[in-house]
Design an enzyme around this catalytic site. Structure first.
Site, PDB file in Angstrom:
ATOM      1  N   LYS A 192       1.020  -1.271   0.012  1.00 21.00           N
ATOM      2  CA  LYS A 192       0.049  -0.060  -0.062  1.00 21.00           C
ATOM      3  C   LYS A 192       0.843   1.246  -0.068  1.00 21.00           C
ATOM      4  O   LYS A 192       2.026   1.114   0.004  1.00 21.00           O
ATOM      5  CB  LYS A 192      -0.988   0.034   1.407  1.00 21.00           C
ATOM      6  N   ARG A 193       0.394   2.299  -0.070  1.00 27.34           N
ATOM      7  CA  ARG A 193       1.053   3.636   0.064  1.00 27.34           C
ATOM      8  C   ARG A 193       2.015   3.542   1.410  1.00 27.34           C
ATOM      9  O   ARG A 193       1.385   3.102   2.377  1.00 27.34           O
ATOM     10  CB  ARG A 193       0.398   4.697  -0.200  1.00 27.34           C
TER      11      ARG A 193
END
Ligand code: 26W
Length: 894
Positions: free
Chosen positions: A600-601
């Site tokens: 994920k970011r």
């Protein structure tokens, strides 16, 4: 080529013209049932009729590819082409089929005068198109066979397509999944976005540091972008507003002396499962208009005028790469208006084609605003209705509100959009005036409450009265919409209770929850073919368009033979990922180890740091205290940090440093491996997700609005280690506590600690030996021997600066829950039972379900129930002809 092409084409045309009317009219309803399906009809014709003697789908497809090699690429010998060169003709051959269906879909919608949904978003993370389109048309294997016959591997060709990474993360990918579901459900729903020349930056890793490189995603061509220069729009910016009287003596505001930029649309087809419905994503590129700044031209300063033009094409140059902090930059505001003005201009034009007057507008058009980024739509629609269509304010307002709806995706205060009034007055003077008007009318409507709550107007006003006055975009979006929603149950409650409690009290009926979902075709059926085949073999194929049917799998979780097959599929996917990890990072991992994935970011609130601390803890326990690691694990990280987010970039560096220490320490006996896969993107996610055993969803409670990676991983048979946050809560409810590894503080506890100032990181440090050891290792350069002091900031941040993310409060319970993970994993029968139950109970998180809820509660677009869509048949796709009526109209797709 086997036979003259013209002969076959003639067959196809003759065949389609037999009934002499368009297929849509014959079939009636927008969504065809399987009985009346045109696909079924075509199928039987293809198999039973002698109209297509000797023409096999494979031959038709090969000919179509050859035709594009010759007439589009102007090349002669297909066998001399490499995979990159083949990408375009192969895509175009598929695209031709799609275009027929796109035209047909549009005709169907127009002939029924159906209500249409326009999904406005600054981001669409579409990934690769060719594979998705082949898959939903059901011709992947056919294409594989065709390419093999000319000595080419389909997978090699697919791999040459660069991802359309026109988004940052969750919000952008959600938009892409929604489009896929809309098309699969046969709904007239269209995406409107920006045709960025550069998508989200490419991430390279250099000495453990992230380096950003421009993402030239169009470099290998974009065959699935269909240019529509004839639909260009002229977009006004800057200028000033003058007051004058119209012919009837009424005061009118005239926006004048603007500069103009052109919005040039390109359509990306969105193919629904089975190919019956093909909608589109319309992306706009900015081009200089002849008269952008007429004054400079008039002054004869030709070179400066051309330079100005070049400047204006910058509007669609690049996606802003932050998904947490708003930039406040003029160019971003201009981008947002550019999207909104193009979208509204186009959708009003489409409405005008078939309707007179605007009374019906909200019953024919729904606009969904993906976060506040397109919330200027409220002001733009008012401008179009009042200034261009001559409507009165009251009517314009009623129509605007009844048309627009807003989805909130974040509560983080730094991500909430506010634009300075002075900037907006300069860039969009007419809109600023309209926003003042909307605000005035709103404040008057709530003035009665001011007696009991004198502060209410200040709190709810669209304009924030500060030294530098700001426009609060969320307030504009809420006031201008008839529906406002959050993206998971907890998040939607927090929107009401903490983000905008005043609005929730004023208009409780306006607020709702629409828990996110992910599209099962791309994220399970296509990307995990092994599992998909096992599911179909076990419960039949209908799960593909009705994910709730996965429940039927539940009883097989107790079947040892089924579990063995389930494990075999996972192992195959892990082997494939292990190769990618080795190729990309040089790290050799054990395919028998537990694959623990956090993708994920990179964000402090997502707490990759907590994950690293736990790895450090295991490492220290092993090498300093001789504690045996019972379950070997491979920790897989991937994700990008916003280029201006220093702490996030440091966390990437930390992961690399910990990886290099842990991976090379012989005392670890290879029991733990850490790998950071660079350049996380849709196509990489498609390889990682099917291979995961454990899904890390460990955000600080209350901070992750929903999450969608959590759903994809669980759907692919990973077990979740997660906090009580976002959609994790609903996943837990569905799969059951015993199949979910829950840990950490809850929102109420976090809120209380914040309120009472109870969180004291130093106490957690002092009272837990292992926590202390982890923090000390970060302060002592154990993981940065060559870079003294590199990670000292982490100690400072966490121990002395209040740590907004409560790392130390959750670390002990995180470590503990991972011990249960280990224990369970040792019993492979138990583990695969839990994993299979996860899959069986994950049906709720299909974006089909989400879209049906939006359609029922907000858009009022049918069908309100999910239809069964038959498995696509290659014959039908390859032999379907253009609709008979195509020649009657020159602009079928409006
Ligand atoms: C203006 C800068 C900016 C850009 C993008 C601020 C905020 C954003 C997005 C709203 C951030 C985002 O992607 N939010 C994510 O949305 C997903 C889809 O609903 C959720 O699943 C994630 O939890 C949420 O973080």
């Amino acid at each position: 080529m086997n036979a003259p092409l013209g002969v076959k084409v003639a067959y196809l045309y003759r065949w389609s013209n037999e009934t002499g009317e368009p297929r849509a009219k014959r079939e009636g309803p927008l969504r065809r049932t399987s009985q009346s399906s045109a696909v079924t009809g075509l199928e039987s014709m293809a198999s039973s009729s002698n109209l297509l003697p000797n023409v096999r789908p494979a031959e038709l497809l090969r000919e179509a590819i050859y035709r594009h090699i010759r007439y589009t690429l102007v090349l002669r010998n297909p066998r001399l082409l490499g995979p990159v060169e083949l990408l375009t003709p192969v895509s175009l051959a598929v695209r031709d089929r799609i275009v027929d269906r796109m035209i047909e879909t549009e005709e169907r919608v127009r002939s029924k005068d159906s209500k249409r949904l326009y999904y406005l978003s600054m981001e669409f993370l579409m990934g690769r198109s060719l594979n998705d389109n082949l898959h939903n048309l059901g011709i992947t294997e056919l294409m594989r066979e065709v390419l093999a016959s000319i000595g080419m591997s389909l997978d090699d060709v697919l791999a040459c397509e660069l991802d359309a990474g026109l988004g940052n993360g969750g919000l952008g990918r959600l938009a892409a999944c929604f489009l896929e579901s809309l098309a699969t459900l046969g709904m007239p729903g269209y995406g409107y976005g920006i045709d960025y020349e550069y998508g989200l930056f490419r991430q390279e890793i250099n000495g453990g540091f992230q380096r950003e490189k421009p993402d030239r995603w169009k470099a290998n061509g974009t065959p699935f972008e269909i240019g529509r220069p004839d639909r260009a729009l002229s977009i006004p910016l800057y200028g000033r507003v003058e007051t004058s009287r119209d012919n009837h003596g009424n005061l009118r505001q005239i926006w004048t002396s603007q500069k103009f930029v052109l919005g040039i649309p390109s359509d990306m087809p969105v193919v629904g499962w089975g190919g019956e419905t093909v909608n589109f994503l319309r992306l706009f590129a900015a081009r200089a208009s002849e008269d952008f700044d007429i004054e400079i031209f008039n002054r004869g300063d030709y070179i400066r005028a051309v330079e100005q033009k070049i400047g204006n094409e910058n509007i669609s140059r690049v996606l802003y790469p932050s998904d947490s902090v708003m930039s406040g930059k003029e160019l971003r505001l201009v981008q947002e208006y550019f999207l909104v003005a193009c979208a509204i201009g186009d959708l009003v034009r489409r409405y005008d084609l078939d309707h007179k007057g605007y009374e019906q507008f909200p019953s024919k058009v729904a606009i969904q605003m993906n976060d506040t980024h397109p919330s200027l739509a409220v002001a733009e629609l008012m401008r179009v209705f009042i200034d261009e269509k001559g409507l009165e304010w009251e009517q314009a307002w009623e129509l605007t509100q009844a048309t627009c709806a807003y989805t909130n995706h974040t509560l983080l205060p730094e991500a909430l959009e506010r634009w300075s009034v002075s900037l907006m007055e300069r860039v969009l003077p007419r809109h600023m005036q309209l926003i003042y008007g909307i605000n005035h009318q709103f404040l008057r409507s709530i003035s009665e409450y001011s007696f009991t709550d004198p502060d209410l107007m200040r709190r709810t006003s669209i304009i924030e009265e500060a030294a530098d006055k700001q426009v609060r975009m969320a307030h504009l979006a809420i006031i201008g919409s008839h529906a406002v929603n959050g993206v998971a149950a907890l998040h939607s409650e927090l929107v009401k209770s903490t983000l905008v409690p005043d609005f929730a009290k004023l208009w409780p009926e306006r607020f709702s929850n629409k828990t996110n979902g992910v599209a099962p075709r791309p994220w399970l059926h296509k990307s995990n073919p092994g599992l998909a085949a096992l599911l179909t073999e076990t419960i039949g194929e209908r799960w593909v368009t009705d994910l709730s049917l996965l429940r039927g799998l539940q009883k097989f979780a107790d079947d040892a033979a089924f579990r063995a097959k389930f494990r075999e599929v996972k192992q195959h996917n892990k082997n494939r990922l292990a190769k990618v990890i080795f190729d990309q990072t040089g790290v050799q991992v054990y395919t028998s180890s537990l694959f623990d994935v956090q993708i994920k970011r990179i964000h402090e609130y997502k707490r990759q740091l907590l994950n690293v601390m736990r790895i450090i803890d295991q490492y220290l326990q092993c090498v300093d205290h001789g504690v045996e690691i019972k379950v070997p694990r491979t920790f897989v990280f991937a994700g990008k940090a916003a280029p201006g987010y220093w702490a996030a970039k440091q966390i990437i560096k930390l992961i690399h440093n910990v990886a290099s220490v842990v991976n090379s320490d012989p005392r670890m006996k290879d029991r733990i491996k850490v790998a950071f896969l660079p350049d996380y993107r849709v196509s990489l996610a498609e390889i990682i997700i099917p291979a995961a055993d454990v899904s890390e969803q460990i955000s600080t409670a209350g901070m992750e609005a929903s999450g969608t990676g959590n759903m994809k991983l669980s759907m692919n048979g990973a077990l979740t280690v997660g906090t009580y946050d976002g959609a994790n809560i609903e996943i837990l409810e569905e799969v059951g506590e015993e199949n979910f590894y829950l840990f950490g503080l809850r929102v109420e506890q976090i809120e209380e600690m914040k309120r009472k100032g109870l969180y004291n990181a130093q106490e957690y440090y002092a009272k837990n030996e292992r926590t202390k050891a982890v923090m000390d290792s970060l302060g002592s350069d154990r993981f940065s021997p060559q870079e003294p002091g590199l990670f000292r900031w982490i100690v400072d941040e966490i121990l002395y600066r209040g740590d907004r993310y409560f790392h130390l409060a959750d670390l002990p319970s995180y470590v503990e829950i991972n011990e249960s993970v280990d224990e369970d994993y040792l019993d492979q029968e138990l583990w695969s039972r839990k994993a299979a139950i996860n899959v069986a109970r994950i049906g709720k998180f299909s974006s089909d379900r989400t879209i049906l809820e939006y359609a029922r509660d907000i858009w009022h677009i049918g069908p309100f129930e999910q239809p069964w869509v038959p498995k696509p048949k290659p014959e039908a796709i390859l032999t379907a002809a253009p609709p008979a009526s195509a020649s009657e109209s020159s602009s079928v797709v409006g």
